[in-house]
Write an enzyme that holds these catalytic residues in place. Structure first.
Site, short mmCIF file in Angstrom:
data_model
loop_
_atom_site.label_atom_id
_atom_site.label_comp_id
_atom_site.label_asym_id
_atom_site.label_seq_id
_atom_site.Cartn_x
_atom_site.Cartn_y
_atom_site.Cartn_z
N ARG A 23 -52.58 -6.82 -68.76
CA ARG A 23 -51.67 -7.19 -69.85
C ARG A 23 -50.88 -8.45 -69.54
NH1 ARG A 23 -48.02 -2.24 -69.71
NH2 ARG A 23 -48.43 -2.66 -67.52
N GLN A 46 -22.21 -17.86 -65.32
CA GLN A 46 -22.68 -18.72 -66.41
C GLN A 46 -24.16 -19.02 -66.21
OE1 GLN A 46 -20.14 -22.14 -67.04
NE2 GLN A 46 -21.83 -23.40 -67.76
N ASN A 48 -27.23 -21.68 -67.57
CA ASN A 48 -27.48 -22.96 -68.22
C ASN A 48 -28.98 -23.15 -68.34
OD1 ASN A 48 -24.65 -23.82 -68.20
ND2 ASN A 48 -24.93 -23.91 -66.00
N HIS A 61 -26.29 -33.88 -59.18
CA HIS A 61 -24.99 -33.43 -59.67
C HIS A 61 -24.36 -32.38 -58.77
CE1 HIS A 61 -27.07 -34.35 -63.72
NE2 HIS A 61 -26.48 -35.44 -63.28
N LYS A 71 -25.74 -22.15 -57.21
CA LYS A 71 -26.68 -22.03 -58.32
C LYS A 71 -27.92 -21.26 -57.89
CE LYS A 71 -25.31 -26.53 -60.16
NZ LYS A 71 -25.72 -27.93 -60.34
N HIS A 118 -27.44 -31.42 -56.60
CA HIS A 118 -28.68 -30.85 -57.12
C HIS A 118 -29.27 -31.73 -58.22
CE1 HIS A 118 -30.71 -28.10 -60.11
NE2 HIS A 118 -31.46 -27.97 -59.03
N TYR A 131 -30.66 -22.00 -64.90
CA TYR A 131 -29.96 -21.72 -63.65
C TYR A 131 -28.67 -20.98 -63.90
CZ TYR A 131 -27.01 -25.92 -64.23
OH TYR A 131 -26.14 -26.87 -64.70
N GLU A 142 -16.68 -32.64 -62.07
CA GLU A 142 -18.08 -33.07 -62.01
C GLU A 142 -18.21 -34.40 -61.28
OE1 GLU A 142 -21.79 -33.29 -65.12
OE2 GLU A 142 -19.82 -33.85 -65.87
N LYS A 168 -25.71 -41.99 -67.87
CA LYS A 168 -24.68 -41.42 -66.99
C LYS A 168 -25.19 -41.32 -65.54
CE LYS A 168 -22.37 -36.99 -66.52
NZ LYS A 168 -22.17 -35.69 -67.14
N ASP A 169 -26.44 -40.88 -65.38
CA ASP A 169 -27.00 -40.72 -64.03
C ASP A 169 -27.37 -42.06 -63.40
OD1 ASP A 169 -26.62 -38.02 -64.22
OD2 ASP A 169 -28.74 -37.51 -64.41
#
Length: 185
Positions: A23, A46, A48, A61, A71, A118, A131, A142, A168-169
């Site tokens: 299956r 949390q 994400n 990050h 994480k 990460h 994650y 951050e 941003k990165d």
């Protein structure tokens, strides 16, 4: 569930026990009791999720203390190269990175403790990444490190002409310039 050590202390791969039959398959993707028994004694608060296409590089990050995050990363569909950089300033592996293939085929997860940057690159046509984090997202805490910092020598396994990186990165500082406040706990 099984834990596989990496070359960096405290950074571990979590391999589930798969039950396959005609299956399909079944496995526990998260079991707090079993993870606690394996040494991952983290209370997650949390989840994400992101979807990205081939060539996307997200990261590197992290959040600084007191809002640093551990994480537990897994891939729901597709394949990524997950990269973690040790930012714990008195760690013997400070500044070193580990790169692990996570995919919907191998069903592996990566546990990343506080004190690591990460990021990941997408190696399949698209990938959905989920994650868990043990601290809430806190925008003021951050921080990040340039994915292409030459001192890190990360081989992202994506042709430089096909890399997709957020604005941003693209402007994140190098490791040498980054704001850190981690110790090897």
């Amino acid at each position: 569930m099984n834990v596989i050590k990496t070359t960096i202390d405290d950074l571990v791969i979590v391999e589930p026990t798969l039950f396959n039959d005609s299956r399909g398959y079944f496995f526990e993707s998260y079991n707090e009791k079993k993870l606690y028994a394996l040494g991952i004694q983290t209370k997650f608060v949390q989840d994400n999720q992101s979807k990205s296409c081939y060539g996307v590089i997200r990261g590197l990050h992290y959040q600084i203390y007191p809002h640093a995050q551990s994480k537990l990363v897994r891939v729901l569909s597709g394949k990524i190269l997950d990269v973690c950089v040790d930012l714990r300033e008195n760690s013997p592996s400070y500044g070193q990175h580990e790169a692990i293939i996570l995919s919907s085929e191998n069903q592996r997860q990566l546990f990343i403790p506080k004190g690591f940057a990460h990021g990941f690159s997408v190696l399949s046509d698209e990938a959905v990444v989920l994650y868990k984090a043990d601290e809430w997202y806190h925008p003021e805490s951050e921080r990040g490190i340039a994915f292409d910092d030459p001192s890190l020598k990360i081989a992202w396994q994506v042709d430089p002409d096909k890399r997709l990186v957020s604005d941003k990165d693209k402007i994140l500082p190098t490791l040498e310039e980054a704001e850190l406040n981690f110790q090897n706990h």
